[in-house]
Design an enzyme around this catalytic site. Sequence first.
Site, short mmCIF file in Angstrom:
data_model
loop_
_atom_site.label_atom_id
_atom_site.label_comp_id
_atom_site.label_asym_id
_atom_site.label_seq_id
_atom_site.Cartn_x
_atom_site.Cartn_y
_atom_site.Cartn_z
N CYS A 134 -4.10 5.56 1.63
CA CYS A 134 -2.95 4.81 2.17
C CYS A 134 -1.64 5.36 1.61
CB CYS A 134 -3.12 3.34 1.80
SG CYS A 134 -1.73 2.33 2.35
N CYS A 137 0.98 2.69 0.83
CA CYS A 137 0.78 1.94 -0.42
C CYS A 137 1.12 2.80 -1.64
CB CYS A 137 -0.67 1.48 -0.57
SG CYS A 137 -1.45 0.93 0.94
N ASP A 138 0.73 4.06 -1.63
CA ASP A 138 0.78 4.87 -2.85
C ASP A 138 1.78 6.02 -2.84
OD1 ASP A 138 -1.29 3.28 -3.78
OD2 ASP A 138 -2.84 4.58 -2.97
#
Length: 305
Positions: A134, A137-138
């Site tokens: 992701c 997200c990261d």
Amino acid sequence: MKDLIILGAGPAGLSAAIYGIRAGLNLIILEKFSPGGQVMNTYEVENYPGFANPIPGWELVSAMENQARRLGAEIISGEIATLSFDSRTKIFTATLADGSTVQAKSIIAATGASLKKLGIPGEEHFFGRGVSYCATCDGAFYKDRVTAVIGGGNTALEEAHFLTRFARRVYLIHRRNQYRADKILKERIASDEKIVPVLETIPLSINGDTKVKSLTVKNIRTEQITELAVDGVFVFIGYIPNTSYLPKDVLNEKGEVIVDIHMRTKIPGLFAAGDLRSESRRQIVMACADGATAAMSAYEYLSQQ
Ligand SMILES: Cc1cc2nc3c(=O)[nH]c(=O)nc-3n(C[C@H](O)[C@H](O)[C@H](O)COP(=O)(O)OP(=O)(O)OC[C@H]3O[C@@H](n4cnc5c(N)ncnc54)[C@H](O)[C@@H]3O)c2cc1C
């Protein structure tokens, strides 16, 4: 006893709920995480009609959730573990992971799909310490770092492009000799100097100590093996349908649910919608259309009982 249980609160499940409630069905949605599905992890969506400018994924899907809730949809927290059907009573029993059960006269399976793993050494070991599925997200952890994206479809190209906001270099590694993505995305990648295309290449292992330090890759034409110094590896190589709870005879060899154009399976009263079904294009707009179709079919089915 519910008329309908919708399994999964992604775009397909939420759209099914909107149509089901408006048709007067007594329904619940069962969701194992929080509502929104894969769209919650999508930085921006620019191909869902109705928005002149790109819209953050969470915003789009939160609007769907709010719409469903305003109409009266109840979203219950729970993970479906098995689904059984009594052909005499025509009642479905959904057994949840905690052992509890819920029953309904019809079911829409809309549990979507999960990203596939590479299955190479280091992938599991470094998950959360340099291996991610992701970018939204990261990605921010990789400011001025070097990352690799594995994959060659729309999602891989979108995510590689997103990572260039943070990373100083993004290797875009794909096993074929060209990417299999929309033209607009291929053009975007080609004009982005932070993205380094690495074609006809497969990853062999992810290496490091406490975190990722490098990725070993092999060119499948020349057989040359190279070690790329990277801080992060992002994997987008396809999907596995989330269908393990369904009877095997409604699935194809890839584990996808076989449906007709009305989203009906071979079991009367069992419908499927979205990324988990056969021939799905795995896009939000199509998942929504599937959900609406499945709810209308469920309504028709229930009206005939
Ligand atoms: C990184 C990324 C970027 C993307 N970008 C775009 C884009 O720009 N445009 C576009 O159109 N599409 C995009 N997609 C694809 C899009 O997100 C999917 O096509 C869409 O989300 C499918 O909706 P769905 O409802 O079928 O499934 P999902 O979104 O997968 O939702 C399924 C839901 O079911 C739940 N669930 C799963 N198993 C269970 C269980 N056992 N019990 C209960 N609940 C369960 C999940 O938690 C989830 O909430 C992207 C996907 C990814 C991963």
